[in-house]
Design a protein around this motif. Structure first.
Motif, PDB file in Angstrom:
ATOM      1  N   PRO A 143       0.814  -1.226   0.000  1.00  0.00           N
ATOM      2  CA  PRO A 143       0.000   0.000   0.000  1.00  0.00           C
ATOM      3  C   PRO A 143       0.850   1.281   0.000  1.00  0.00           C
ATOM      4  N   ARG A 144       2.010   1.248   0.675  1.00  0.00           N
ATOM      5  CA  ARG A 144       2.872   2.444   0.680  1.00  0.00           C
ATOM      6  C   ARG A 144       3.383   2.757  -0.725  1.00  0.00           C
ATOM      7  N   ASP A 145       3.795   1.722  -1.444  1.00  0.00           N
ATOM      8  CA  ASP A 145       4.290   1.927  -2.816  1.00  0.00           C
ATOM      9  C   ASP A 145       3.186   2.429  -3.736  1.00  0.00           C
ATOM     10  N   THR A 166       0.625   4.201  -2.786  1.00  0.00           N
ATOM     11  CA  THR A 166       0.389   5.598  -2.399  1.00  0.00           C
ATOM     12  C   THR A 166       1.455   6.508  -3.006  1.00  0.00           C
ATOM     13  N   ARG A 167       2.704   6.041  -3.016  1.00  0.00           N
ATOM     14  CA  ARG A 167       3.787   6.817  -3.636  1.00  0.00           C
ATOM     15  C   ARG A 167       3.554   6.970  -5.138  1.00  0.00           C
ATOM     16  N   LEU A 168       3.066   5.908  -5.777  1.00  0.00           N
ATOM     17  CA  LEU A 168       2.748   5.991  -7.206  1.00  0.00           C
ATOM     18  C   LEU A 168       1.685   7.056  -7.466  1.00  0.00           C
ATOM     19  N   PHE A 169       0.684   7.102  -6.588  1.00  0.00           N
ATOM     20  CA  PHE A 169      -0.368   8.107  -6.745  1.00  0.00           C
ATOM     21  C   PHE A 169       0.211   9.518  -6.603  1.00  0.00           C
ATOM     22  N   ARG A 170       1.074   9.709  -5.606  1.00  0.00           N
ATOM     23  CA  ARG A 170       1.697  11.031  -5.421  1.00  0.00           C
ATOM     24  C   ARG A 170       2.564  11.403  -6.615  1.00  0.00           C
ATOM     25  N   LEU A 171       3.278  10.417  -7.169  1.00  0.00           N
ATOM     26  CA  LEU A 171       4.102  10.658  -8.358  1.00  0.00           C
ATOM     27  C   LEU A 171       3.220  11.094  -9.526  1.00  0.00           C
ATOM     28  N   THR A 172       2.073  10.442  -9.694  1.00  0.00           N
ATOM     29  CA  THR A 172       1.146  10.798 -10.768  1.00  0.00           C
ATOM     30  C   THR A 172       0.661  12.230 -10.623  1.00  0.00           C
ATOM     31  N   GLU A 173       0.332  12.624  -9.397  1.00  0.00           N
ATOM     32  CA  GLU A 173      -0.102  13.999  -9.164  1.00  0.00           C
ATOM     33  C   GLU A 173       1.017  14.992  -9.460  1.00  0.00           C
ATOM     34  N   PHE A 174       2.248  14.635  -9.080  1.00  0.00           N
ATOM     35  CA  PHE A 174       3.383  15.546  -9.261  1.00  0.00           C
ATOM     36  C   PHE A 174       3.724  15.761 -10.729  1.00  0.00           C
ATOM     37  N   LEU A 233      -8.668   4.768  -0.219  1.00  0.00           N
ATOM     38  CA  LEU A 233      -9.259   3.465  -0.551  1.00  0.00           C
ATOM     39  C   LEU A 233      -8.205   2.365  -0.578  1.00  0.00           C
ATOM     40  N   ILE A 234      -6.955   2.732  -0.868  1.00  0.00           N
ATOM     41  CA  ILE A 234      -5.854   1.753  -0.868  1.00  0.00           C
ATOM     42  C   ILE A 234      -5.696   1.150   0.519  1.00  0.00           C
ATOM     43  N   TRP A 235      -5.888   1.998   1.547  1.00  0.00           N
ATOM     44  CA  TRP A 235      -5.629   1.584   2.931  1.00  0.00           C
ATOM     45  C   TRP A 235      -6.863   1.005   3.620  1.00  0.00           C
ATOM     46  N   ASP A 236      -8.043   1.273   3.067  1.00  0.00           N
ATOM     47  CA  ASP A 236      -9.276   0.788   3.721  1.00  0.00           C
ATOM     48  C   ASP A 236      -9.295  -0.729   3.839  1.00  0.00           C
ATOM     49  N   ARG A 237      -8.735  -1.426   2.867  1.00  0.00           N
ATOM     50  CA  ARG A 237      -8.751  -2.898   2.889  1.00  0.00           C
ATOM     51  C   ARG A 237      -7.869  -3.453   3.994  1.00  0.00           C
ATOM     52  N   LEU A 238      -6.929  -2.631   4.487  1.00  0.00           N
ATOM     53  CA  LEU A 238      -6.025  -3.083   5.544  1.00  0.00           C
ATOM     54  C   LEU A 238      -6.569  -2.820   6.936  1.00  0.00           C
ATOM     55  N   ALA A 239      -7.692  -2.093   7.003  1.00  0.00           N
ATOM     56  CA  ALA A 239      -8.250  -1.740   8.313  1.00  0.00           C
ATOM     57  C   ALA A 239      -8.855  -2.967   8.969  1.00  0.00           C
ATOM     58  N   PRO A 240      -8.730  -3.053  10.302  1.00  0.00           N
ATOM     59  CA  PRO A 240      -9.335  -4.187  11.007  1.00  0.00           C
ATOM     60  C   PRO A 240     -10.847  -4.128  10.954  1.00  0.00           C
TER      61      PRO A 240
END
Length: 200
Positions: free
Chosen positions: A126-128, A130-138, A192-199
């Motif tokens: 999920p961190r990678d 999220t980084r891809l998303f930030r790269l796309t925005e940049f 939404l990337i992180w929602d699947r990891l929530a308990p």
């Protein structure tokens, strides 16, 4: 991992203030409150597919036509890159290729990957992602270099019958592709990337 949602809180998308769930509007700025961007995946897919459809005419139709002494030849993005390369202006050719061909394709691929990974409830990296998303925005803001070049040339080259530059339909399609990919990135909610990891 504890989320604001698990604590009964929702963050304002405008000013980032935390408010209690159930409130319709932010107490600070008055913006509508949503736990996640409404219809994020559907809107992102719509913008992305529209950008993909327009990408072909953006690259196949002429971006500009240079008319010198009454004669001119239309130029697409790739033919312009090839011409600049042959003229020895390889740094400019490389810049336009990266900004106008490589970056838009990269954005389309990354956004499609992110959307598919969320739809398939992927738990991978999920961190990678999220980084891809930030790269796309940049990098999104650099995709308009070609359009700026055409616009500047059209504004500067006003020599009457000696030479003139006319913007082509490809420039309009390319600008639409850039705007649509920016809208697709804006509509996507990276939480939404992180929602699947929530308990549960």
């Amino acid at each position: 991992m504890t989320r604001a949602l698990d604590q009964g809180l929702v963050a304002c998308a405008i000013c980032a203030t935390l408010d209690a769930q159930g409130r319709a509007h932010c107490q600070r700025c008055g913006a509508p409150l949503h736990p996640r961007k409404p219809d994020s995946l559907a809107r992102s897919w719509a913008y992305l597919l529209a950008a993909l459809v327009l990408y072909l005419p953006a690259n196949l139709l002429p971006v500009m036509t240079v008319i010198s002494l009454g004669r001119g030849e239309p130029s697409t993005i790739l033919s312009g890159v090839v011409l600049l390369w042959h003229e020895g202006m390889w740094p400019l050719a490389l810049l336009i290729f990266v900004a106008s061909v490589f970056v838009p394709v990269l954005k389309l691929i990354i956004l499609a990957y992110l959307l598919l990974s969320v739809q398939r409830a992927s738990l991978a990296r999920p961190r990678d992602r999220t980084r891809l998303f930030r790269l796309t925005e940049f990098v999104g803001r650099w995709s308009m270099v070609d359009i700026f070049v055409v616009g500047i040339l059209v504004a500067l080259v006003q020599l009457g019958e000696v030479a003139r530059i006319e913007a082509g339909m490809g420039a309009s399609f390319f600008a639409a592709v850039v705007v649509l990919t920016m809208l697709a990135a804006e509509a996507f909610d990276p939480r939404l990337i992180w929602d699947r990891l929530a308990p549960n």
